[in-house]
Design a protein around this motif. Structure first.
Motif, PDB file in Angstrom:
ATOM      1  N   UNK A   1       0.843  -1.201   0.000  1.00  0.00           N
ATOM      2  CA  UNK A   1       0.000   0.000   0.000  1.00  0.00           C
ATOM      3  C   UNK A   1       0.874   1.246   0.000  1.00  0.00           C
ATOM      4  N   UNK A   2       1.931   1.222   0.803  1.00  0.00           N
ATOM      5  CA  UNK A   2       2.900   2.320   0.832  1.00  0.00           C
ATOM      6  C   UNK A   2       4.170   1.864   0.140  1.00  0.00           C
ATOM      7  N   UNK A   3       4.654   2.666  -0.791  1.00  0.00           N
ATOM      8  CA  UNK A   3       5.894   2.359  -1.498  1.00  0.00           C
ATOM      9  C   UNK A   3       6.997   3.234  -0.913  1.00  0.00           C
ATOM     10  N   UNK A   4       7.914   2.605  -0.178  1.00  0.00           N
ATOM     11  CA  UNK A   4       8.973   3.327   0.517  1.00  0.00           C
ATOM     12  C   UNK A   4      10.323   2.953  -0.069  1.00  0.00           C
ATOM     13  N   UNK A   5      11.092   3.970  -0.472  1.00  0.00           N
ATOM     14  CA  UNK A   5      12.422   3.755  -1.050  1.00  0.00           C
ATOM     15  C   UNK A   5      13.435   4.551  -0.233  1.00  0.00           C
ATOM     16  N   UNK A   6      14.496   3.864   0.168  1.00  0.00           N
ATOM     17  CA  UNK A   6      15.413   4.389   1.173  1.00  0.00           C
ATOM     18  C   UNK A   6      16.752   4.805   0.569  1.00  0.00           C
ATOM     19  N   UNK A   7      17.311   5.894   1.138  1.00  0.00           N
ATOM     20  CA  UNK A   7      18.687   6.318   0.869  1.00  0.00           C
ATOM     21  C   UNK A   7      18.945   6.536  -0.622  1.00  0.00           C
ATOM     22  N   UNK A   8      18.082   7.322  -1.249  1.00  0.00           N
ATOM     23  CA  UNK A   8      18.249   7.618  -2.671  1.00  0.00           C
ATOM     24  C   UNK A   8      19.248   8.757  -2.850  1.00  0.00           C
ATOM     25  N   UNK A   9      20.046   8.661  -3.889  1.00  0.00           N
ATOM     26  CA  UNK A   9      20.969   9.750  -4.215  1.00  0.00           C
ATOM     27  C   UNK A   9      20.399  10.652  -5.301  1.00  0.00           C
ATOM     28  N   UNK A  10      19.479  10.122  -6.085  1.00  0.00           N
ATOM     29  CA  UNK A  10      18.818  10.907  -7.127  1.00  0.00           C
ATOM     30  C   UNK A  10      17.557  10.174  -7.561  1.00  0.00           C
ATOM     31  N   UNK A  11      16.661  10.878  -8.247  1.00  0.00           N
ATOM     32  CA  UNK A  11      15.472  10.268  -8.827  1.00  0.00           C
ATOM     33  C   UNK A  11      15.565  10.466 -10.333  1.00  0.00           C
ATOM     34  N   UNK A  12      15.810   9.391 -11.053  1.00  0.00           N
ATOM     35  CA  UNK A  12      15.961   9.476 -12.497  1.00  0.00           C
ATOM     36  C   UNK A  12      14.650   9.934 -13.150  1.00  0.00           C
ATOM     37  N   UNK A  13      14.739  10.607 -14.292  1.00  0.00           N
ATOM     38  CA  UNK A  13      13.519  11.115 -14.944  1.00  0.00           C
ATOM     39  C   UNK A  13      12.458  10.055 -15.194  1.00  0.00           C
ATOM     40  N   UNK A  14      12.886   8.865 -15.652  1.00  0.00           N
ATOM     41  CA  UNK A  14      11.910   7.806 -15.938  1.00  0.00           C
ATOM     42  C   UNK A  14      11.209   7.374 -14.658  1.00  0.00           C
ATOM     43  N   UNK A  15      11.974   7.235 -13.562  1.00  0.00           N
ATOM     44  CA  UNK A  15      11.386   6.841 -12.292  1.00  0.00           C
ATOM     45  C   UNK A  15      10.481   7.951 -11.745  1.00  0.00           C
ATOM     46  N   UNK A  16      10.894   9.203 -11.910  1.00  0.00           N
ATOM     47  CA  UNK A  16      10.080  10.328 -11.432  1.00  0.00           C
ATOM     48  C   UNK A  16       8.726  10.351 -12.124  1.00  0.00           C
ATOM     49  N   UNK A  17       8.722  10.124 -13.433  1.00  0.00           N
ATOM     50  CA  UNK A  17       7.452  10.106 -14.173  1.00  0.00           C
ATOM     51  C   UNK A  17       6.542   8.991 -13.659  1.00  0.00           C
ATOM     52  N   UNK A  18       7.129   7.814 -13.418  1.00  0.00           N
ATOM     53  CA  UNK A  18       6.328   6.680 -12.949  1.00  0.00           C
ATOM     54  C   UNK A  18       5.796   6.926 -11.544  1.00  0.00           C
ATOM     55  N   UNK A  19       6.612   7.505 -10.675  1.00  0.00           N
ATOM     56  CA  UNK A  19       6.165   7.803  -9.315  1.00  0.00           C
ATOM     57  C   UNK A  19       5.015   8.803  -9.321  1.00  0.00           C
ATOM     58  N   UNK A  20       5.092   9.788 -10.192  1.00  0.00           N
ATOM     59  CA  UNK A  20       4.016  10.775 -10.289  1.00  0.00           C
ATOM     60  C   UNK A  20       2.707  10.128 -10.721  1.00  0.00           C
ATOM     61  N   UNK A  21       2.781   9.190 -11.660  1.00  0.00           N
ATOM     62  CA  UNK A  21       1.563   8.523 -12.123  1.00  0.00           C
ATOM     63  C   UNK A  21       0.951   7.669 -11.013  1.00  0.00           C
ATOM     64  N   UNK A  22       1.796   6.989 -10.233  1.00  0.00           N
ATOM     65  CA  UNK A  22       1.275   6.137  -9.170  1.00  0.00           C
ATOM     66  C   UNK A  22       0.684   6.979  -8.040  1.00  0.00           C
ATOM     67  N   UNK A  23       1.282   8.144  -7.759  1.00  0.00           N
ATOM     68  CA  UNK A  23       0.810   8.986  -6.656  1.00  0.00           C
ATOM     69  C   UNK A  23      -0.561   9.591  -6.946  1.00  0.00           C
ATOM     70  N   UNK A  24      -0.800   9.967  -8.197  1.00  0.00           N
ATOM     71  CA  UNK A  24      -2.054  10.644  -8.535  1.00  0.00           C
ATOM     72  C   UNK A  24      -2.997   9.778  -9.358  1.00  0.00           C
ATOM     73  N   UNK A  25      -2.571   8.564  -9.701  1.00  0.00           N
ATOM     74  CA  UNK A  25      -3.443   7.653 -10.441  1.00  0.00           C
ATOM     75  C   UNK A  25      -3.016   7.506 -11.879  1.00  0.00           C
ATOM     76  N   UNK A  26      -2.729   6.304 -12.276  1.00  0.00           N
ATOM     77  CA  UNK A  26      -2.314   6.059 -13.649  1.00  0.00           C
ATOM     78  C   UNK A  26      -2.228   4.576 -13.912  1.00  0.00           C
ATOM     79  N   UNK A  27      -2.182   4.207 -15.178  1.00  0.00           N
ATOM     80  CA  UNK A  27      -2.133   2.809 -15.561  1.00  0.00           C
ATOM     81  C   UNK A  27      -0.761   2.411 -16.065  1.00  0.00           C
ATOM     82  N   UNK A  28      -0.435   1.162 -15.861  1.00  0.00           N
ATOM     83  CA  UNK A  28       0.827   0.601 -16.324  1.00  0.00           C
ATOM     84  C   UNK A  28       0.538  -0.715 -17.031  1.00  0.00           C
ATOM     85  N   UNK A  29       1.361  -1.028 -17.971  1.00  0.00           N
ATOM     86  CA  UNK A  29       1.278  -2.308 -18.646  1.00  0.00           C
ATOM     87  C   UNK A  29       2.664  -2.877 -18.835  1.00  0.00           C
ATOM     88  N   UNK A  30       2.826  -4.154 -18.539  1.00  0.00           N
ATOM     89  CA  UNK A  30       4.117  -4.794 -18.707  1.00  0.00           C
ATOM     90  C   UNK A  30       3.900  -6.222 -19.172  1.00  0.00           C
TER      91      UNK A  30
END
Length: 672
Positions: A427-456
């Motif tokens: 339910x909570x996604x916790x990531x520890x001791x990050x040195x940076x947030x890559x652009x691809x990861x930032x985009x995905x985190x934004x979609x998960x925080x406010x609602x979005x779909x993924x396909x893999x």
């Protein structure tokens, strides 16, 4: 006095029964009509919508009386408003649901959670069906339920005149009152029936548990994943049929029944057969991890061995044995403490959070309370600070109060597929001791925080796709400012933790022992605030709607339960966003270069190629880094859209228009 509606065709009803909310305001009117040769029929009227149709979610009859009654008062559940009114006239707390057995699931039964309920069924097959469904639903809410046995012997016991009573099909509580039933007689009968049921309970428990062990319901999720609900040691567990947990349980029960092990091939065949039945014959149900929703109530999954939950509504909360929603159980999920109210309330959390200001404390509490909303959106909480500022410990404390897991925090995912897998099981996604947030990861985190779909792509498959649509709370921590991308800043709460002095440090074992003692009370305070938010959310208005406005409204509605002055959260939230945007602008080379250009030279106009050339000339040091500064005009245009909110906060307006005639895109930079 409520003005009763008149149906355009059916006319004035013979009787109108008004369903009210907890405050006594009309919600639904059940209009009873009687026609010669047609019998009786009902036409519902939705008061709020002014429509001759029953609302999708319906209150219990006499809900205002139920709400005002003492929690230990017995409730009589009958089939029909006429029966409820007849028993209420005798001084009993009586209720019913609109629509009978076929519509029982549409009624919000949460106000009855944990109460003692006696069900008086009509004397016919539909009455028995209604009682059976109601008993199952109320048992799932933790109610102590008794189904009254209405037969000629019970009528003789109650009325002492059974020879004068003809027990015809449909005979009900209203008929009993009309035949002379009084309050003392009914009290004596109910007490005797409950006593008999209690005496039989222990005798039947072993047999019940044996039957319960054979219970199995096959169903599927909206994503077409096959599930099974099974009874284990008196509680219900919900598992994907493909899960290791269900396969182990299937093997164990086969061994217990036959004395033989189930072969791998036979186990696979049985699981495939059950999957097909679940997909094509089973019902569809939504699944939840920690927070679920049904009707007007929320449910928290405690994650313990007995699958207990907490039912939360606008009147309060209560621990229940069988939550009515379908909770999944990930292997990493750990148990929450059983909540117990304590005098300190949310202030009991303060000693366990390393915060520098009152605003930072409120931001952490607000993020935590936001996690109790079942749908989101959720702001991304980012904890930053030097080494020795207890970032990881603070993150662990926060997660322990809503979604404890093993491990509590992980390193940053390497791909979007890893992120989707983490979101499916936490339910909570916790990531520890990050040195940076890559652009691809930032985009995905934004979609998960406010609602979005993924396909893999599905594992071991070339064409099948795994779809995931969900919203999750996110918690990040690291030494540098991680919110350096404008879209991430727009969704983030950033808290800078101060360094803890050597004399103020605690031994870890003592710290966690103290937190373990305080956690039940802290969780109870958060549940009180959640209940307060549910009660007030409809009446809260915001003077302005900031980004993440739904989150802001949710926390504002909970302020009284947290002991915060009215409007204090919005002030703290606005201040946090200003600081976060300022830090993000300082860390964004493009935004800094544009701000410097407009500040020194005033308004500017030109194409993307012109702007790129100008910025390289006016800010060569900022434009030197190819990883953070756009190298080509088309990349510059895209990057401009991202930094526009940051620049707007500093009074710089960016517009992009096409010139008439040439169609050339022109960029304009100017002070607001």
């Amino acid at each position: 006095m409520t003005a009763l509606p008149i149906h355009p065709k059916a006319g004035k009803p013979a009787q109108a029964y008004i369903y009210r909310d907890t405050a006594g305001a009309p919600v639904l009117i059940a209009n009873r009509y009687e026609r010669p040769g047609q019998g009786k029929f009902f036409l519902p009227y939705d008061v709020a919508r002014g429509d001759w149709k029953a609302p999708a979610s319906r209150p219990l009859y006499q809900l205002d009386r139920l709400t005002a009654a003492a929690p230990d008062d017995m409730v009589l559940l009958v089939e029909g408003e006429k029966c409820a009114d007849a028993l209420a006239a005798l001084g009993f707390l009586a209720t019913t649901t609109f629509g009978g057995a076929k519509a029982l699931a549409k009624t919000d039964l949460a106000p009855l959670a944990g109460r003692r309920v006696a069900i008086w069924p009509d004397h016919d097959a539909p009455g028995r069906a209604y009682a059976a469904q109601a008993e199952a639903a109320l048992t799932a809410l933790g109610c102590i339920v008794t189904v009254l046995q209405i037969d000629i012997n019970s009528i003789k016991f109650m009325l002492k005149q059974s020879n004068l009573i003809k027990l015809e099909p449909g005979w009900d509580a209203a008929d009993a009152v009309a035949a002379g039933l009084n309050s003392a007689q009914l009290h004596a009968f109910i007490g005797g029936d409950i006593q008999r049921n209690s005496a039989e309970l222990s005798h039947n428990m072993h047999e019940f548990m044996q039957k319960d062990a054979d219970f199995m319901e096959l169903w599927h999720s909206p994503e077409r994943e096959p599930f099974v609900s099974v009874a284990v040691k008196g509680h219900i567990e919900h598992w994907p049929i493909a899960s290791r947990a269900f396969r182990d349980l299937l093997s164990y029960r086969h061994r217990q029944e036959t004395g033989k092990m189930l072969s791998a091939t036979a186990l696979d065949d049985q699981c495939r057969a059950l999957s097909g039945e679940a997909l094509f014959e089973g019902d569809m149900h939504k699944t939840f991890l920690r927070m679920g929703e049904a009707g007007r109530s929320l449910y928290l999954n405690l994650g313990d061995a007995d699958w207990h939950g907490v039912a939360i509504d606008a009147q309060g909360w209560q621990v229940i044995d069988r939550p009515p929603v379908r909770f999944q159980r990930a292997r990493s999920m750990a148990a929450l403490p059983v909540p117990v109210r304590q005098a300190q309330g949310i202030e009991a959390l303060r000693p366990f959070l390393n915060v520098g200001t009152e605003e930072d404390f409120r931001m952490m509490v607000a993020w935590l309370l936001g996690c109790f909303h079942p749908r989101g959106p959720y702001p991304i909480l980012i904890l930053t600070g030097e080494q020795g500022s207890a970032k990881s410990t603070t993150a662990k404390v926060l997660r322990s109060l809503i979604d404890p897991a093993n491990p509590m925090a992980r390193s940053a995912p390497h791909s979007e597929q890893d992120l989707v897998i983490a979101a499916k099981h936490n339910h909570v996604m916790a990531f520890d001791n990050l040195s940076t947030v890559k652009p691809v990861l930032a985009d995905a985190l934004c979609r998960i925080a406010t609602g979005g779909g993924f396909g893999t792509r599905k594992l071991h498959s070339d064409s099948d796709e795994v779809l995931f649509t969900a919203t999750r709370p996110i918690l990040l921590n690291g030494i540098p400012d991680l919110a350096n991308r404008p879209d991430l800043v727009d969704r983030a709460i950033v808290v800078h933790l101060p360094v803890i002095g050597a004399s103020a440090r605690q031994f870890e074992a003592e710290f966690w022992k103290s937190f373990e003692r305080a956690a039940p009370g802290i969780l109870a305070a958060l549940l009180d605030a959640t209940s307060c938010a549910l009660a007030r959310i409809g009446s809260v208005t915001l003077p302005e709607r900031p980004r993440m406005a739904d989150f802001a409204k949710w926390i504002t509605a909970a302020e009284p339960a947290l002991g915060w002055p009215e409007g204090s959260f919005l002030q703290a939230y606005a201040s946090n966003r200003q600081h976060t945007q300022a830090a993000a602008l300082d860390g964004n080379p493009l935004a800094e270069a544009i701000l410097a250009l407009v500040t020194t030279q005033g308004p500017w106009q030109g194409t993307a190629t012109d702007l790129l050339r100008t910025l390289r000339q006016t800010a060569p040091s900022l434009a030197a880094d190819p990883d953070s500064f756009p190298r080509y005009p088309n990349k510059l245009t895209s990057a401009l859209r991202r930094v526009q909110p940051l620049l707007r906060g500093r009074g710089v307006v960016v517009t992009q228009d096409r010139e008439s005639g040439t169609g050339q895109r022109v960029i304009r930079l100017e002070c607001a």
